[in-house]
Enzyme design. Structure first.
Site, PDB file in Angstrom:
ATOM      1  N   HIS A 145      43.650  44.781  52.511  1.00 56.65           N
ATOM      2  CA  HIS A 145      44.883  44.191  51.979  1.00 56.65           C
ATOM      3  C   HIS A 145      46.110  44.781  52.685  1.00 56.65           C
ATOM      4  O   HIS A 145      47.044  44.062  53.050  1.00 56.65           O
ATOM      5  CB  HIS A 145      44.994  44.451  50.479  1.00 56.65           C
ATOM      6  CG  HIS A 145      44.224  43.478  49.633  1.00 56.65           C
ATOM      7  ND1 HIS A 145      42.856  43.508  49.540  1.00 56.65           N
ATOM      8  CD2 HIS A 145      44.635  42.453  48.843  1.00 56.65           C
ATOM      9  CE1 HIS A 145      42.453  42.545  48.727  1.00 56.65           C
ATOM     10  NE2 HIS A 145      43.508  41.883  48.293  1.00 56.65           N
ATOM     11  N   HIS A 147      42.397  51.529  46.004  1.00 60.26           N
ATOM     12  CA  HIS A 147      42.423  52.288  47.249  1.00 60.26           C
ATOM     13  C   HIS A 147      43.192  53.588  47.062  1.00 60.26           C
ATOM     14  O   HIS A 147      44.104  53.674  46.232  1.00 60.26           O
ATOM     15  CB  HIS A 147      43.090  51.473  48.366  1.00 60.26           C
ATOM     16  CG  HIS A 147      42.222  50.395  48.932  1.00 60.26           C
ATOM     17  ND1 HIS A 147      41.131  50.653  49.729  1.00 60.26           N
ATOM     18  CD2 HIS A 147      42.271  49.040  48.799  1.00 60.26           C
ATOM     19  CE1 HIS A 147      40.558  49.508  50.072  1.00 60.26           C
ATOM     20  NE2 HIS A 147      41.230  48.518  49.513  1.00 60.26           N
TER      21      HIS A 147
END
Length: 333
Positions: free
Chosen positions: A143, A193
């Site tokens: 992303h 993350h």
């Protein structure tokens, strides 16, 4: 020839969280050393992320970052990129398609290369619409790679094509910055993350942006020339399709498709007229809306139809050549 036998691995464990001895035995020594070097950075950030979530989480931010995460997915780019081309900006559409394709490809390659886990849950709470996120490794963040590379490219295009005093230029820059920031920080906020993952994705994003920006004229000449070399992208992408099917398929279509459109007068005139006839008013806005609705609907119909055809055609081919296959194979296996 004997059939390949697949051993099952427990699927209740996140990717990258198995015993370190397994990775030491399976990976090349220097690759194993690199993983051991990076792993403490990911591990020590887990309690920090859990404390941050506890301090700043609200229902509004939860919903906001869960939804903005969709701005870095395949589905979003499948809708967004064709719209750019439909309205006459084929160069920008091709460029961002390449950025996202190679962003997904290289970040996926590095994830499988490093085998680093995502932040542990618990203590971190993972907020996501994807059910298979735990089956993917964490470093680097795809992303982050895609959102930052696209934002940098949009800023570069705005600075290159719009005058410094133009409000549109500042609006484009602020919009791109907001897009990248919301997606990147959202990955940390949602516990998907670590900061290390995001930094890795950011570095990769800058490298991809710089490569794409420096070679933009070469790629444009590639698809606007009369040479047939553009069709070499098909066998090249077929050799790489095992690493990421979706975006290698996109590249296989974008370059030969752009070349064919540029050499077909009707298609070229259609793109030029779309770029010239963008205007405001009730009827033009209605036409634009219908163009988007019909186009996006056709995209989803085409996608569903292709999947059905592939489910019919590919299994016999895989069985005939004894290729690795297993119906509904779990990703982490």
């Amino acid at each position: 020839m004997a059939r390949k036998i697949f051993k099952s691995i427990a699927v209740d464990m996140d990717a990258g969280t198995h015993d370190d001895r397994l990775y030491s035995a399976a990976l090349h020594p220097w690759r194993s050393w690199l993983r051991k070097f990076m792993l403490p950075f990911v591990r020590q950030e887990t309690p920090w992320l859990a404390a941050m979530q506890k301090r700043i989480r609200t229902p509004f931010l939860d919903h906001f970052f869960i939804w903005t995460a969709n701005l870095g997915t395949h589905t979003f780019f499948m809708i967004f990129l064709p719209i750019l081309i439909w309205f006459g900006n084929a160069h920008l559409g091709r460029s961002i398609a390449c950025l996202t394709a190679f962003g997904v490809f290289w970040s996926g390659f590095l994830k499988d290369f490093m085998c680093l886990p995502r932040p542990l849950s618990p203590p971190v709470h993972r907020l996501t619409m994807s059910q298979g996120a735990a089956l993917e490794y964490g470093f680097p963040s795809t992303h982050s790679t895609n959102s930052i590379s696209v934002a940098l490219y949009l800023i570069a295009v705005a600075c290159d094509s719009l005058p410094p005093q133009s409000p549109g230029r500042m609006l484009c820059i602020l919009g791109a910055m907001f897009y990248a920031t919301s997606v990147v920080f959202g990955r940390i906020y949602c516990g998907m993350h670590s900061i290390t993952d995001v930094i890795g994705g950011t570095i990769l994003a800058f490298m991809l942006y710089w490569t794409q920006w420096a070679s933009r004229d070469i790629l444009d000449a590639f698809v606007t020339s009369d040479s047939y070399w553009v069709f070499l992208t098909i066998p090249v992408c077929l050799t790489l399709v095992g690493l990421h099917v979706c975006f290698m398929g996109v590249v296989m279509g974008v370059f030969p498709g752009s070349w064919m459109c540029n050499n077909a007068e009707l298609c070229r005139l259609g793109l030029e007229s779309s770029a010239e006839n963008v205007s405001f008013g009730l009827m033009p806005l209605f036409i634009i809306l219908m163009k988007v609705i019909i186009g996006v609907t056709m995209l989803f119909i085409w996608r569903l139809a292709c999947k059905k055809v592939c489910y019919i055609i590919l299994p016999p081919i895989y069985r005939a050549f004894n290729l690795p296959h297993r119906k509904f194979e779990v990703g982490a296996r």
